[in-house]
Design a protein around this motif. Structure first.
Motif, PDB file in Angstrom:
ATOM      1  N   ASP A   1      -4.813  -1.722   4.047  1.00  0.00           N
ATOM      2  CA  ASP A   1      -4.854  -0.332   4.488  1.00  0.00           C
ATOM      3  C   ASP A   1      -3.452   0.195   4.753  1.00  0.00           C
ATOM      4  O   ASP A   1      -2.609  -0.492   5.346  1.00  0.00           O
ATOM      5  CB  ASP A   1      -5.676  -0.196   5.775  1.00  0.00           C
ATOM      6  CG  ASP A   1      -7.170  -0.295   5.524  1.00  0.00           C
ATOM      7  OD1 ASP A   1      -7.562  -0.444   4.351  1.00  0.00           O
ATOM      8  OD2 ASP A   1      -7.928  -0.222   6.500  1.00  0.00           O
TER       9      ASP A   1
ATOM     10  N   THR B   1       0.854  -1.188   0.000  1.00  0.00           N
ATOM     11  CA  THR B   1       0.000   0.000   0.000  1.00  0.00           C
ATOM     12  C   THR B   1       0.885   1.232   0.000  1.00  0.00           C
ATOM     13  O   THR B   1       2.089   1.159   0.266  1.00  0.00           O
ATOM     14  CB  THR B   1      -0.898   0.077   1.260  1.00  0.00           C
ATOM     15  OG1 THR B   1      -0.062   0.323   2.405  1.00  0.00           O
ATOM     16  CG2 THR B   1      -1.694  -1.200   1.451  1.00  0.00           C
TER      17      THR B   1
ATOM     18  N   ARG C   1      -6.020   3.286   1.796  1.00  0.00           N
ATOM     19  CA  ARG C   1      -6.582   1.956   1.548  1.00  0.00           C
ATOM     20  C   ARG C   1      -6.547   1.653   0.048  1.00  0.00           C
ATOM     21  O   ARG C   1      -6.795   2.522  -0.788  1.00  0.00           O
ATOM     22  CB  ARG C   1      -8.022   1.907   2.058  1.00  0.00           C
ATOM     23  CG  ARG C   1      -8.772   0.632   1.720  1.00  0.00           C
ATOM     24  CD  ARG C   1     -10.170   0.645   2.298  1.00  0.00           C
ATOM     25  NE  ARG C   1     -10.135   0.603   3.760  1.00  0.00           N
ATOM     26  CZ  ARG C   1     -11.228   0.565   4.518  1.00  0.00           C
ATOM     27  NH1 ARG C   1     -12.430   0.586   3.958  1.00  0.00           N
ATOM     28  NH2 ARG C   1     -11.125   0.518   5.831  1.00  0.00           N
TER      29      ARG C   1
ATOM     30  N   GLU D   1      -4.832   5.212   7.290  1.00  0.00           N
ATOM     31  CA  GLU D   1      -6.141   4.742   7.770  1.00  0.00           C
ATOM     32  C   GLU D   1      -5.993   4.398   9.248  1.00  0.00           C
ATOM     33  O   GLU D   1      -5.809   3.249   9.635  1.00  0.00           O
ATOM     34  CB  GLU D   1      -6.594   3.525   6.961  1.00  0.00           C
ATOM     35  CG  GLU D   1      -6.676   3.758   5.464  1.00  0.00           C
ATOM     36  CD  GLU D   1      -7.785   4.729   5.085  1.00  0.00           C
ATOM     37  OE1 GLU D   1      -8.733   4.913   5.880  1.00  0.00           O
ATOM     38  OE2 GLU D   1      -7.699   5.308   3.984  1.00  0.00           O
TER      39      GLU D   1
END
Length: 316
Positions: A142, A133, A137, A146
């Motif tokens: 995530d 990531t 998200r 987040e």
């Protein structure tokens, strides 16, 4: 003293693809260029394809492929100075005083969309590391931005981790939330890395790693590449080279010297520490490590051997 360096992260590629810099020499500006990298001993550079927010989500694959092609063009146009790292056999040339190895990394699983098949495609295109990531998200899990979800990886994220193990790709957890981090440690049989992060005990930033995470990386035979972002180094937002040394010392004390590497984040950070304004000043940092008591052998581990060890274990 002559040093060799593996840098786990820089964001210079987008400047090249956008036509803003050639990355040939310091006259282009910026933190990183081939001339200074070669002069300071960069023997392998992780070159990140960072997909900017304006391309997400619909154009993320398009932009990611554009950046990957740009990296190939950069390497081809400087073939006497650069070469692409794709297998563990390529690491036989590291350290190489004549050419710098380039390891292609994608920063953010958005490039995959919702399709596991895309992972194999970017692998065929030479990508050997993937940050699951960025801060937000995506379809895999995530990011650290987040803050309240406390979510593990998605089912697609699980499949990506397992397929990366099969292909021989390096899993980068630098921007992943903590729950996702622990999920990856449960799933991956291979070492994992945080290519550009720092210690949360020294600077309480969401992008930094707790001591428990550092220990887990070490138990997984992984490495954390210490980031030069002042906001990750010092809570007052200003930093010097001594702050980078401080984070290296802490991580070595907590997780062992075998778990420490370097991940500058040059050209991806808004400010730089005083005394580490560009890639050409890397050796000053390594000299400082000798001064605070690290042995020559330990400095070699931090500067390149630890990352090389992980790559030898992960790449096919």
């Amino acid at each position: 003293m002559k040093y060799y360096i593996i840098d786990g992260h820089c964001d210079s590629l987008s400047y090249y693809v956008n036509g803003e810099r050639t990355l040939q020499d310091p006259l282009d500006g910026g933190h990183w260029d081939i001339r200074r990298a070669r002069a300071t001993g960069i023997t392998l550079q992780f070159l990140a394809a960072y997909i900017e927010a304006e391309y997400k989500p619909m154009m993320a694959t398009h932009r990611g492929l554009q950046l990957i092609e740009g990296a190939h063009r950069l390497i081809e146009s400087h073939r006497e100075q650069l070469f692409l790292i794709q297998s563990k056999n390529d690491l036989n040339n590291i350290p190489d005083p004549k050419r710098t190895g380039i390891l292609l990394s994608v920063e953010g699983g958005e490039i995959l969309g919702q399709n596991l098949f895309m992972l194999d495609i970017i692998y065929r295109l030479g990508v050997r590391a993937l940050g699951l990531t960025w801060n937000q998200r995506n379809e895999l899990g995530d990011g650290v931005g987040e803050l309240n979800t406390r979510s593990r990886l998605t089912s697609l994220g699980e499949k990506v981790v397992l397929r990366m193990n099969e292909l021989g790709m390096l899993i980068d957890v630098s921007h992943l939330n903590e729950e996702g981090f622990w999920h990856v440690t449960e799933l991956s049989k291979d070492p994992i890395v945080a290519t550009h992060s720092c210690s949360k005990a020294l600077c309480n930033h969401p992008r930094n790693l707790t001591d428990q995470q550092l220990l887990a990386l070490a138990k997984h035979n992984g490495v954390v590449g210490v980031n030069f972002n002042p906001g990750f180094l010092n809570e007052n937002g200003a930093a010097t080279r001594a702050d980078v040394v401080r984070h290296i010392c802490h991580i070595a004390e907590v997780a062992g010297v075998d778990a420490v590497g370097l991940g500058s984040d040059f050209d991806g950070i808004p400010e730089v520490p005083k005394g580490l304004e560009h890639v050409g000043e890397y050796c000053d940092l390594l000299d400082d490590l000798i001064k605070v008591g690290f042995s020559t052998k330990d400095v070699e581990k931090i500067s390149y051997r630890n990352f090389k060890r992980v790559l030898l274990e992960v790449l096919k």
